[in-house]
Design a protein around this motif. Structure first.
Motif, short mmCIF file in Angstrom:
data_model
loop_
_atom_site.label_atom_id
_atom_site.label_comp_id
_atom_site.label_asym_id
_atom_site.label_seq_id
_atom_site.Cartn_x
_atom_site.Cartn_y
_atom_site.Cartn_z
N UNK A 299 13.96 -29.70 -4.44
CA UNK A 299 14.20 -31.09 -3.99
C UNK A 299 13.06 -31.63 -3.16
N UNK A 300 11.90 -31.85 -3.80
CA UNK A 300 10.69 -32.25 -3.07
C UNK A 300 10.40 -33.74 -3.17
N UNK A 301 11.28 -34.48 -3.89
CA UNK A 301 11.07 -35.91 -4.08
C UNK A 301 12.13 -36.70 -3.32
N UNK A 302 11.80 -37.94 -2.95
CA UNK A 302 12.82 -38.82 -2.39
C UNK A 302 13.60 -39.49 -3.52
N UNK A 303 14.50 -40.37 -3.17
CA UNK A 303 15.37 -40.97 -4.18
C UNK A 303 14.60 -41.80 -5.19
N UNK A 304 13.42 -42.28 -4.83
CA UNK A 304 12.61 -43.08 -5.75
C UNK A 304 11.67 -42.23 -6.60
N UNK A 305 11.66 -40.91 -6.37
CA UNK A 305 10.78 -40.04 -7.13
C UNK A 305 9.42 -39.84 -6.51
N UNK A 307 6.84 -38.00 -3.88
CA UNK A 307 6.70 -36.74 -3.16
C UNK A 307 6.86 -36.93 -1.66
N UNK A 308 7.58 -36.02 -1.03
CA UNK A 308 7.78 -36.06 0.41
C UNK A 308 6.85 -35.07 1.10
N UNK A 309 6.78 -35.15 2.41
CA UNK A 309 6.09 -34.14 3.20
C UNK A 309 7.06 -32.99 3.45
N UNK A 310 6.62 -31.77 3.22
CA UNK A 310 7.47 -30.61 3.42
C UNK A 310 7.06 -29.50 2.50
N UNK A 311 7.95 -28.56 2.31
CA UNK A 311 7.69 -27.47 1.36
C UNK A 311 8.75 -27.56 0.27
N UNK A 312 9.79 -26.75 0.29
CA UNK A 312 10.78 -26.86 -0.78
C UNK A 312 11.79 -27.96 -0.54
N UNK A 313 11.70 -28.64 0.60
CA UNK A 313 12.54 -29.79 0.90
C UNK A 313 11.78 -30.66 1.90
N UNK A 314 12.16 -31.92 2.09
CA UNK A 314 11.44 -32.78 3.04
C UNK A 314 11.54 -32.19 4.45
N UNK A 315 10.39 -32.03 5.12
CA UNK A 315 10.40 -31.31 6.39
C UNK A 315 9.14 -31.64 7.18
N UNK A 316 9.30 -32.43 8.22
CA UNK A 316 8.16 -32.75 9.08
C UNK A 316 7.90 -31.67 10.12
N UNK A 317 8.87 -30.78 10.34
CA UNK A 317 8.69 -29.77 11.37
C UNK A 317 7.52 -28.85 11.04
N UNK A 318 7.36 -28.52 9.75
CA UNK A 318 6.30 -27.59 9.35
C UNK A 318 4.98 -28.29 9.03
N UNK A 319 4.95 -29.60 9.10
CA UNK A 319 3.79 -30.37 8.64
C UNK A 319 2.60 -30.24 9.58
N UNK A 320 1.44 -30.60 9.04
CA UNK A 320 0.21 -30.61 9.83
C UNK A 320 0.04 -31.96 10.50
N UNK A 321 -0.81 -31.98 11.52
CA UNK A 321 -1.13 -33.24 12.21
C UNK A 321 -1.83 -34.22 11.29
N UNK A 322 -2.44 -33.70 10.19
CA UNK A 322 -3.17 -34.55 9.26
C UNK A 322 -2.37 -34.84 7.98
N UNK A 323 -1.07 -34.61 8.00
CA UNK A 323 -0.24 -34.91 6.82
C UNK A 323 0.34 -36.31 6.93
N UNK A 324 -0.25 -37.25 6.21
CA UNK A 324 0.26 -38.61 6.09
C UNK A 324 1.17 -38.68 4.87
N UNK A 325 1.90 -39.80 4.68
CA UNK A 325 2.83 -39.88 3.55
C UNK A 325 2.20 -39.63 2.18
N UNK A 326 0.93 -40.01 2.00
CA UNK A 326 0.29 -39.80 0.70
C UNK A 326 -0.40 -38.46 0.54
N UNK A 327 -0.46 -37.67 1.62
CA UNK A 327 -1.20 -36.41 1.59
C UNK A 327 -0.72 -35.45 0.50
N UNK A 328 0.59 -35.32 0.26
CA UNK A 328 1.04 -34.33 -0.73
C UNK A 328 0.46 -34.53 -2.13
N UNK A 329 -0.06 -35.71 -2.43
CA UNK A 329 -0.58 -35.94 -3.78
C UNK A 329 -1.90 -35.23 -4.05
#
Length: 623
Positions: A299-305, A307-329
């Protein structure tokens, strides 16, 4: 209506084309009016929102460039060209701006350099002369501003290779200097560290090796010797890196930038693109496609399809300081094989399973020993620790745990207070007695590997020295700690963090704790020195694989002096044989197993004897 990406079988080139469309189609309404930015979300990063929008725009190119280079087309491309026109025009409101030293926009220029070199007819030729001048001038800023002394040096290389391809002036001196500097990061056996004294993490495969192979493909005729060198290093690395992948397609969660997800398999895509020999095309294809299928089942996508920030699910706790919304692409780098046209032999090869991989793989440049369970394919990376560290988010959790696992992932702390917030899986956590503020291994004074025995020395305080030995193995492994302390301490030894939702079987004894859920079984047993065993319930969203976990843990109270703590840790991520709702008992009494004989370890009153997988006998005196 487009089918969901999880329904895509991902077996053929056509499936890969469809997957790229499924990934990029939800982005169409998110482009700015001038097309120069992607407005994906509202979470922040270390750089301004305008830069984050430019980053999202650039990262989509990693998928579109190979698509066009392989003869395909995208309805997004006219928008992209408009974005380039406006983003590089100093007079336009969406101008990407003048960059600074070590600017995030320098990172994003790499994709443009690749495009100029790989598809000049699609990105350069359609621009009017003044638009070409704008693009050239904006990119040329990279020759006047330094990049960090790590994988970033390749961004300048790619931009200058692009300039060279289109016949524009380029900085040949800096290009050559940066390429020579990369040799300082090379450790041998195919391994790069990400900078001098840096870590050997995914920045080796999905950055340094990836860009090296782009260079080898694009500059093979102009610079044949370096192209040959890059290919040979990649061939050597592939033989080691394959051990990071499990048969189900998952790869080892380890290190930083894991929000880039399926970029884990981008190295294999570059291997196919540059036509590096070593593994068959069917083997390489299998690694890529299985990894993509595994990721698209999460479940790595939001309702619109998107990509979210996270690993196997949306998760800002594990994210880097340089992870912006478009970074996962950045993950779109894995679509590089699309640059191989439909008639390329790669697409005619049948997907093959993983090759035979040794049960134990010693990877000294990375400070890791990879252990694989033959039946399940569960892979764990045991870590001797590093002599240097960095300031990235959760560095201790991402680089200094004793073991990382494809089946259990790893956890990052939510906050600093107590064992639940700390989520100290696969770590020894120490606190001054009664303070509940824990310290863990972050930097080592010594670090070495002998077969499946790993040793480190680390000091969480100036007057506290910990000597640690780990006997790597699966499903059991052994940890030994000699703690010499000048202060009273509370100690906590964490096993594997086990995902839990509904249904839990647990077992507690005076010296051990174990739990089983739908996601497997985790246990820990104190062999000497520990006083209590308990189950810790870490804060939500601390583990990369599962939002909620349970963590078998041993604890002890230590007065000033010398103490020995010895434990056995069990981890089997195989699903238990009953529905989770009916789970009431552990699948076998693991706390009564004999892990010592399984791992050729003898524990006496005055010593521990270890017979390593290589046949070496090591005596650890308990004094």
């Amino acid at each position: 209506m487009m089918t969901r990406i999880s329904d895509n079988p991902l077996q053929t080139r056509e499936d890969l084309l469809a997957a790229l469309e499924q990934l990029t189609d939800p982005l169409r309404p998110l482009y700015s009016k001038g097309g120069a930015r992607l407005d994906i979300g509202r979470t922040g990063a270390s750089y301004p929102a305008a830069t984050a929008g430019m980053e999202g725009f650039s990262r989509v190119l990693w998928g579109l460039i190979p698509l066009l280079g392989g003869g395909g087309d995208s309805e997004l491309w006219p928008t992209v060209l408009d974005g380039i026109r406006h983003g590089t025009d100093p007079g336009h409101e969406e101008y990407w701006g003048e960059v600074r030293d070590y600017d995030q926009r320098l990172v994003e220029m790499a994709a443009f350099g690749f495009a100029l070199a790989a598809i000049p007819d699609q990105i350069w030729s359609p621009l009017a002369p003044q638009e070409q001048e704008h693009l050239y001038n904006w990119l040329n800023q990279i020759n006047s501003h330094p990049c960090y002394d790590c994988n970033w040096l390749f961004f300048n290389v790619l931009v200058n290779v692009g300039f060279r391809t289109i016949g524009r002036p380029y900085d040949e001196v800096q290009l050559e200097s940066n390429l020579e500097r990369m040799d300082a990061f090379y450790l041998g056996e195919g391994w790069y560290s990400d900078g001098v004294d840096g870590h050997c993490d995914y920045y080796g495969p999905f950055a340094i090796h990836y860009y090296s192979l782009l260079y080898a493909k694009l500059m093979g005729q102009e610079d044949p010797e370096r192209a040959r060198k890059f290919k040979e290093r990649a061939r050597l690395f592939a033989a080691e890196f394959v051990a990071w992948f499990a048969p189900d397609g998952s790869a080892l969660p380890y290190g930083r930038s894991l929000a880039y997800r399926f970029a884990q398999s981008a190295f294999w895509s570059a291997l196919a693109y540059a036509e590096v020999e070593g593994f068959s095309a069917g083997t390489v294809k299998g690694i890529i496609l299985r990894n993509l299928r595994w990721w698209f089942s999460q479940p790595i996508f939001d309702a619109a399809g998107v990509l979210t920030i996270g690993y196997t699910y949306p998760n800002l706790v594990m994210a880097e300081n340089y992870n912006a919304p478009g970074s996962p692409y950045w993950a779109l780098k894995t679509f590089l094989p699309l640059a191989l046209g439909a008639e390329h032999p790669f697409w005619r090869e049948q997907e093959l399973p993983l090759p035979e991989i040794p049960a134990v793989s010693v990877q000294k440049p990375a400070h890791l020993v990879l252990v694989r369970e033959p039946a399940s394919g569960h892979t764990a990376a045991f870590n001797s620790g590093h002599l240097s560290t960095n300031e990235h988010t959760h560095t201790s959790a991402k680089y200094e745990k004793f073991v990382y696992s494809t089946g259990f992932g790893f956890s990052v702390p939510r906050a600093e207070w107590g064992l639940s917030q700390g989520a100290f899986d696969s770590m020894l956590a120490l606190s001054e007695a009664g303070e509940h503020l824990y310290r863990v291994r972050r930097r080592n004074l010594e670090s070495e590997i002998l077969d499946n025995l790993l040793r480190s020395v680390w000091k969480p305080w100036a007057d506290v020295e910990v000597r640690t030995w780990v006997v790597a193995g699966l499903p059991w492994h052994i940890r030994v700690h000699r703690i010499e302390t000048g202060r009273a301490l509370d100690a906590a030894e964490g096993g594997f963090a086990l995902g839990q939702e509904t249904g839990l079987a647990q077992q507690l004894s005076g010296s051990g704790a174990a739990a089983a859920t739908a996601w497997g079984t985790s246990g820990i047993r104190g062999l000497t020195g520990y006083m209590r065993a308990e189950l810790i319930w870490p804060n939500a969203n601390t583990n990369l694989l599962r939002p909620r976990t349970v963590l078998p843990t041993l604890t002890a109270s230590l007065e000033p002096g010398i103490h020995w703590l010895v434990s056995a840790i069990y981890g089997d991520p195989s699903a238990v044989p009953v529905p989770s709702a009916q789970l009431t008992e552990l699948p076998g009494n693991i706390l009564e197993h004999d892990p010592l004989s399984l791992l050729n370890v003898t524990l006496d009153e005055d010593k521990i004897k270890v017979l390593t997988t290589g046949g070496a006998e090591v005596i650890i005196p308990l004094q």
